[in-house]
Design a protein around this motif. Structure first.
Motif, PDB file in Angstrom:
ATOM      1  N   ARG A  13      62.924  12.983  10.307  1.00 26.18           N
ATOM      2  CA  ARG A  13      62.946  11.996  11.384  1.00 26.18           C
ATOM      3  C   ARG A  13      61.653  11.172  11.432  1.00 26.18           C
ATOM      4  NH1 ARG A  13      65.991  14.552  16.667  1.00 26.18           N
ATOM      5  NH2 ARG A  13      67.542  15.780  15.590  1.00 26.18           N
ATOM      6  N   MET A  17      58.922   6.371  11.362  1.00 26.48           N
ATOM      7  CA  MET A  17      57.761   5.898  12.118  1.00 26.48           C
ATOM      8  C   MET A  17      56.974   4.957  11.216  1.00 26.48           C
ATOM      9  SD  MET A  17      54.866   8.139  14.118  1.00 26.48           S
ATOM     10  CE  MET A  17      55.188   9.536  13.106  1.00 26.48           C
ATOM     11  N   ASP A  21      52.425   2.710  13.791  1.00 24.63           N
ATOM     12  CA  ASP A  21      52.740   3.749  14.773  1.00 24.63           C
ATOM     13  C   ASP A  21      52.125   5.086  14.371  1.00 24.63           C
ATOM     14  OD1 ASP A  21      54.163   2.061  16.407  1.00 24.63           O
ATOM     15  OD2 ASP A  21      56.094   2.505  15.490  1.00 24.63           O
ATOM     16  N   ARG A  24      48.483   5.360  15.509  1.00 20.61           N
ATOM     17  CA  ARG A  24      48.371   5.640  16.941  1.00 20.61           C
ATOM     18  C   ARG A  24      48.823   7.075  17.254  1.00 20.61           C
ATOM     19  NH1 ARG A  24      50.796   1.205  19.066  1.00 20.61           N
ATOM     20  NH2 ARG A  24      52.769   2.119  18.417  1.00 20.61           N
ATOM     21  N   PHE A  25      49.893   7.469  16.562  1.00 20.35           N
ATOM     22  CA  PHE A  25      50.450   8.800  16.766  1.00 20.35           C
ATOM     23  C   PHE A  25      49.441   9.881  16.389  1.00 20.35           C
ATOM     24  CE2 PHE A  25      52.909  12.507  15.669  1.00 20.35           C
ATOM     25  CZ  PHE A  25      53.797  12.583  16.716  1.00 20.35           C
ATOM     26  N   ARG A  28      46.647  10.560  18.863  1.00 15.68           N
ATOM     27  CA  ARG A  28      47.044  11.465  19.951  1.00 15.68           C
ATOM     28  C   ARG A  28      47.150  12.901  19.469  1.00 15.68           C
ATOM     29  NH1 ARG A  28      51.372   7.069  21.867  1.00 15.68           N
ATOM     30  NH2 ARG A  28      49.839   5.692  22.838  1.00 15.68           N
ATOM     31  N   ALA A  29      47.652  13.069  18.249  1.00 15.23           N
ATOM     32  CA  ALA A  29      47.767  14.428  17.715  1.00 15.23           C
ATOM     33  C   ALA A  29      46.373  15.045  17.582  1.00 15.23           C
ATOM     34  CB  ALA A  29      48.474  14.395  16.371  1.00 15.23           C
ATOM     35  N   ARG A  31      43.794  14.406  19.382  1.00 16.09           N
ATOM     36  CA  ARG A  31      43.338  14.776  20.725  1.00 16.09           C
ATOM     37  C   ARG A  31      43.979  16.086  21.177  1.00 16.09           C
ATOM     38  NH1 ARG A  31      40.909  11.862  24.655  1.00 16.09           N
ATOM     39  NH2 ARG A  31      40.041   9.864  24.045  1.00 16.09           N
ATOM     40  N   ARG A  32      45.269  16.218  20.881  1.00 16.65           N
ATOM     41  CA  ARG A  32      45.955  17.455  21.271  1.00 16.65           C
ATOM     42  C   ARG A  32      45.369  18.652  20.539  1.00 16.65           C
ATOM     43  NH1 ARG A  32      50.737  14.261  20.752  1.00 16.65           N
ATOM     44  NH2 ARG A  32      51.299  15.160  18.744  1.00 16.65           N
ATOM     45  N   PRO A  88      54.789  17.342  14.952  1.00 13.23           N
ATOM     46  CA  PRO A  88      56.236  17.576  15.027  1.00 13.23           C
ATOM     47  C   PRO A  88      56.820  17.912  13.651  1.00 13.23           C
ATOM     48  CG  PRO A  88      55.818  15.230  14.993  1.00 13.23           C
ATOM     49  CD  PRO A  88      54.468  15.906  14.974  1.00 13.23           C
TER      50      PRO A  88
ATOM     51  N   GLY B  22      63.105  13.462  17.660  1.00 13.24           N
ATOM     52  CA  GLY B  22      62.170  14.271  16.890  1.00 13.24           C
ATOM     53  C   GLY B  22      60.721  14.157  17.323  1.00 13.24           C
ATOM     54  N   PRO B  24      57.177  14.745  19.385  1.00 17.46           N
ATOM     55  CA  PRO B  24      56.587  15.930  19.997  1.00 17.46           C
ATOM     56  C   PRO B  24      56.806  15.896  21.510  1.00 17.46           C
ATOM     57  CG  PRO B  24      54.887  14.407  19.264  1.00 17.46           C
ATOM     58  CD  PRO B  24      56.189  13.862  18.773  1.00 17.46           C
ATOM     59  N   LEU B  94      69.298  11.885  21.675  1.00 18.84           N
ATOM     60  CA  LEU B  94      68.236  11.893  20.669  1.00 18.84           C
ATOM     61  C   LEU B  94      67.817  13.294  20.224  1.00 18.84           C
ATOM     62  CD1 LEU B  94      65.874   9.012  21.809  1.00 18.84           C
ATOM     63  CD2 LEU B  94      67.618   9.011  20.030  1.00 18.84           C
ATOM     64  N   GLU B  95      68.074  14.323  21.034  1.00 20.12           N
ATOM     65  CA  GLU B  95      67.601  15.656  20.662  1.00 20.12           C
ATOM     66  C   GLU B  95      68.460  16.249  19.546  1.00 20.12           C
ATOM     67  OE1 GLU B  95      67.234  14.400  23.545  1.00 20.12           O
ATOM     68  OE2 GLU B  95      65.128  14.785  24.007  1.00 20.12           O
ATOM     69  N   PHE B 252      57.177   7.975  18.989  1.00 12.48           N
ATOM     70  CA  PHE B 252      56.653   7.544  17.691  1.00 12.48           C
ATOM     71  C   PHE B 252      56.281   6.073  17.722  1.00 12.48           C
ATOM     72  CE2 PHE B 252      59.535  10.914  15.601  1.00 12.48           C
ATOM     73  CZ  PHE B 252      58.508  11.832  15.629  1.00 12.48           C
ATOM     74  N   THR B 253      57.039   5.329  18.520  1.00 10.48           N
ATOM     75  CA  THR B 253      56.835   3.886  18.540  1.00 10.48           C
ATOM     76  C   THR B 253      56.316   3.483  19.919  1.00 10.48           C
ATOM     77  OG1 THR B 253      58.030   1.796  18.473  1.00 10.48           O
ATOM     78  CG2 THR B 253      59.317   3.730  18.998  1.00 10.48           C
ATOM     79  N   THR B 303      49.659  16.037  25.830  1.00  9.25           N
ATOM     80  CA  THR B 303      50.219  14.870  25.146  1.00  9.25           C
ATOM     81  C   THR B 303      49.231  14.213  24.185  1.00  9.25           C
ATOM     82  OG1 THR B 303      49.458  13.387  26.883  1.00  9.25           O
ATOM     83  CG2 THR B 303      51.698  14.268  27.107  1.00  9.25           C
ATOM     84  N   GLY B 304      47.924  14.358  24.469  1.00  8.20           N
ATOM     85  CA  GLY B 304      46.932  13.675  23.650  1.00  8.20           C
ATOM     86  C   GLY B 304      46.735  12.221  24.033  1.00  8.20           C
ATOM     87  N   TYR B 305      47.354  11.799  25.128  1.00  7.15           N
ATOM     88  CA  TYR B 305      47.145  10.420  25.579  1.00  7.15           C
ATOM     89  C   TYR B 305      45.694  10.214  25.996  1.00  7.15           C
ATOM     90  CZ  TYR B 305      52.010   8.774  25.803  1.00  7.15           C
ATOM     91  OH  TYR B 305      53.272   8.346  25.502  1.00  7.15           O
TER      92      TYR B 305
END
Lengths: 220, 613
Positions: A13, A17, A21, A24-25, A28-29, A31-32, A88, B22, B24, B94-95, B252-253, B303-305
């Protein structure tokens, strides 16, 4: 400062991406993961991330790399585990180590292209390909670095390493120039073939298998 | 099987990451080991829907129960919809990439009226009959909806099995539990709907008969089979004890609000007479500072935001705003996280508050005076004075800001040309103010952007009785405003009133309006809130086919005693209070905010006496 390069997969999946993207993704990963990453200064601090080669949207790969800097000494094994804990399915770090090569060492990539069509079986696809590829030159439209449209003969650009049929798929292994100097997307060849073969019900899957350096070693 | 089909078309669509899941934070459960499944459908694109906080709350809440399963569904963008239809791919979640038609519940959130045609279109894509009566009596595919527009769900009554009134997290598991029982017993859908109608907060429209007078107004709303009358909304008593997710799906987007959102309070003390949310979400409830800080921390970590936004109708009305910001900034600054504060009010915007925001990031400041003159601000009970606005702008200019966005409404009740000219004059005085500020940012031009929205009268507000301004009146007002602006430093955008007219019809429509929605959908209307898709001509054709007179719903003054289509739904705000407030508007008399003085709207007595200690 410890520079570290992680090699990771991008399959399933997550292959949908885009490269933008992904950057940016990954921010965040990271940071997590809570790893001590070196961040830029300023209002919008972000990690210094470098990807060796962007992967086209929809391509899969098991050899992608991403570089970043750590502010503390941490074993690469821990970096790998901490990242895998927050990534993921499909994005998995397979190895982490200080970089061996420089990005400028990259000269080529190898791809596996799988083509399937509802109207043509795999041997029909292969014979169509043979006719297509027997042409003396294959003139494709391409955009150069200045976004100007140019025409190039891609026949000498791509190397067809092997081709075979498996189940109902026609499979091609292609070597294409990659890196700073010359960069060719295998889609250039595939799209031209699809157009030539006049198929519209195709499914194409492309995977990057190797990133190759000038000394013919794997990029690490 | 479905996945292979989906993947075969993904790369032909724009932003394919929206259609494959898919991410996280997504919770993927085994289809066969869960008892009840809920497809949470957002009737707009992934980018919009994924930004919606209510969905995040209910998604986590349902999935917190081991044997229940909630999956996300969004409206495919028309390019992908075309590919789905060509390849016979039904609408899926989506899951598990599971067809929506396999779910027990198909739940929609009603955030704005202009998403209604998307609901019908999504049901079609899901290969589910659009009219509730055509869906059979087997206990499956229960189509339900909640959200703000559920306060007048009548135009959608023919398409839904039930609606959820009020705070969803309070009632969601209750009706799912009841469903699980009925599923085990082998009940029919009719039996389940009859039973679920007895749960407080659930409205089953098929259990109410509507009759009409000769003049087209409603004569009576009669419950069938002991269905409750009125149907009361559900209220979460304490936000501290209410469920709040500890993780979000990280897309993802890029999506519209790509950040952590933390709700800090629900409800509003202000009582602006045009504002539906201000009445629907009563009573006012605050989350404690400790809870806000700990939820922010947990969500950022999971989340890592690197950005947090505080969500509420008016964040600065939190009684502990200063300690809250201090507590949050202690954490966010140490982790280099941006904190953004939308929904600030002009009147309590202090220097200290501004300093706290500017330590993080300088952006455009946005204020909503809503009306151009004090008289009209009194009419709408927007208790903000020009002095306060000017003081705030001065503070902002001194703090280094040079652009300000001002929000207004046009077409408000009792509005005159003077009030419209007043908008331009007010903006001009803000421009003039800038040049009197000694320590303004040098070398920078001041920029004022005026944004105007056309007023839409909404149910459960004191203006629910009011006619909407006609198209001609709105066009006149827009032109008057544009010609009254004399400075190049002020910009103002103009827009067509058609969407607001449609919104007015749908917001206060009755069951007969459903036919127009159905016709519009059949004519191909979808994504009506997107200007590139909105086609008012098709809607006009739909009104004709359905025999709907828009003016009857949008431009007619309704008597206080007229039965409204939503009169059988109880949001605890008395109709008599709304009528009194409507009279106060006529006389430009303001009503103090709930903290200053209880205005007796009716909510307090339903929650045991008092809204404030």
């Amino acid at each position: 400062m410890n520079k570290i390069r992680v090699q990771f997969t991008k399959v399933g999946r997550v292959s949908y991406m885009s490269h933008l993207d992904l950057n940016r993704f990954m921010q965040r990963a990271l940071r997590r993961s809570n790893l001590p990453i070196k961040y830029t200064e300023g209002f919008n601090p972000h990690a210094y991330l470098t990807f060796a080669l962007p992967l086209s949207l929809g391509f899969e790969s098991k050899v992608e790399t991403m570089d970043f800097k750590l502010t503390e000494d941490i074993s690469p094994e821990i970096v790998k585990d901490r990242l895998n804990a927050v990534l993921p399915d499909g994005l998995k770090v397979v190895s982490a180590a200080p970089p061996v090569h420089s990005n400028t060492d990259i000269i080529a990539s190898e791809y596996t292209v799988r083509i399937k069509s509802k109207s043509l079986n795999s041997s029909e696809l292969e014979s169509k390909f043979d006719v297509f590829y027997s042409q003396d030159e294959l003139i494709a439209e391409k955009f150069n670095k200045k976004k100007k449209q140019i025409f190039v003969d891609i026949k000498p650009v791509f190397e067809i390493m092997t081709k075979y049929e498996i189940n109902d798929e026609f499979v091609l292994k292609i070597k294409a120039p990659s890196g700073n100097e010359k960069n060719y997307n295998p889609n250039l060849l595939v799209d031209m073939f699809i157009k030539h073969a006049e198929i519209s019900d195709e499914t194409v899957k492309i995977e990057r298998n190797r990133i190759i350096c000038s000394d013919n070693s794997d990029f690490l | 099987m479905l996945r292979e089909k989906i993947e075969s078309i993904l790369l032909k669509a724009q932003k394919p990451a929206r259609y494959i899941g898919g991410e996280p934070g997504a919770i993927v459960k085994d289809i066969y080991s869960t008892d009840v499944s809920f497809a949470f459908c957002f009737p707009d694109s992934y980018d919009i829907g994924m930004s919606h906080l209510g969905m995040k709350i209910l998604y986590s809440l349902i999935n917190s129960r081991e044997n229940y399963r909630c999956e996300r569904v969004f409206a495919p963008w028309p390019d992908f919809e075309k590919l789905m239809l060509e390849n016979d791919i039904p609408l899926y979640s989506l899951e598990n990439l599971q067809p929506v038609k396999d779910f027990d519940f198909i739940g929609f959130t009603l955030q704005y009226e202009l998403s209604y045609t998307n609901i019908l279109n999504m049901l079609k894509l899901a290969q589910i009959p659009i009219l509730a009566k055509d869906r059979g009596d087997e206990l499956k595919n229960i189509v339900c909806a909640g959200g703000p527009c559920a306060c007048n769900p009548e135009p959608l009554a023919d398409f839904f099995d039930f609606f959820i009134l009020g705070d969803g997290e309070e009632v969601e598991l209750e009706f799912m539990d009841l469903y699980a029982e009925h599923k085990k017993q082998g009940s029919t859908k009719t039996e389940f709907l009859k039973a679920v109608s007895q749960i407080e907060g659930i409205y089953v429209p098929s259990l109410y008969d509507i009759s009409y007078n000769e003049d087209g107004t409603i004569a009576d709303i009669a419950p069938i089979d002991n269905a409750p009358m009125p149907v009361k909304k559900r209220i979460v008593n304490s936000l501290d004890n209410a469920f709040y997710p500890d993780n979000f799906v990280v897309p993802f987007t890029e999506i519209v609000h790509d950040r952590v959102s933390v709700e800090v309070l629900r409800g509003c003390i202000r009582g602006c007479r045009f504002c539906q949310a201000g009445f629907l979400y009563r009573p006012f409830r605050e989350k404690s500072v400790e809870k806000i800080v700990s939820q922010t921390r947990t969500l950022c970590e999971n989340t890592g935001y690197d950005e947090v936004s505080l969500v509420s109708l008016s964040t600065s009305d939190h009684s502990q705003i200063e300690p809250m910001l201090s507590g949050l900034l202690d954490y966010t600054e140490s982790k280099q996280i941006n904190l953004s504060l939308p929904s600030l009010r002009v009147d309590n915007f202090s220097k200290e508050l501004l300093d706290k925001i500017t330590t993080v990031r300088k952006s455009t400041l946005t204020f909503a005076p809503e009306a151009g003159t004090q008289r009209l601000r009194d009419v709408i009970n927007k208790n903000v004075t020009e002095e306060e606005l000017m003081r705030t702008c001065r503070t902002a200019f001194e703090g280094g800001y040079s652009s300000v966005k001002l929000y207004f409404m046009i077409g408000l009740p009792h509005e005159t040309d003077e009030d419209i000219v007043g908008i331009a004059e007010l903006a001009q005085r803000v421009v003039d103010l800038y040049y009197t500020v000694e320590n303004r940012k040098k070398g920078q031009q001041v920029k004022i952007s005026i944004s105007t929205a056309t007023f839409v009268p909404k149910p459960f507000t004191p203006f629910q009785f009011e006619p909407q301004a006609t198209r001609e009146e709105i066009m006149h007002k827009q032109e008057l405003l544009l010609s009254s602006i004399k400075s190049k430093k002020i910009s103002c955008s103009k827009h067509k009133p058609d969407t607001s007219i449609l919104e007015a019809l749908l917001a206060r429509g009755d069951r007969r309006v459903g036919k127009a929605i159905y016709e519009a959908y059949k004519l191909g209307c979808k994504f009506d809130s997107w200007s590139e898709f909105f086609d008012y001509e098709k809607w006009e054709r739909a009104f004709e086919l359905a025999g709907i007179d828009v003016a009857f719903y949008a431009n007619r003054r309704r008597e206080y005693l007229e039965k409204m289509p939503w009169d059988h739904l109880d949001y605890y705000v008395d109709k008599v209070f709304l009528a009194k407030e409507n009279l106060n508007a006529l006389n430009a008399v303001t009503t103090p905010n709930c903290r200053q003085k209880c205005s007796g709207c009716g909510v307090a007595k339903c929650i045991g006496g008092k809204c404030f200690e």
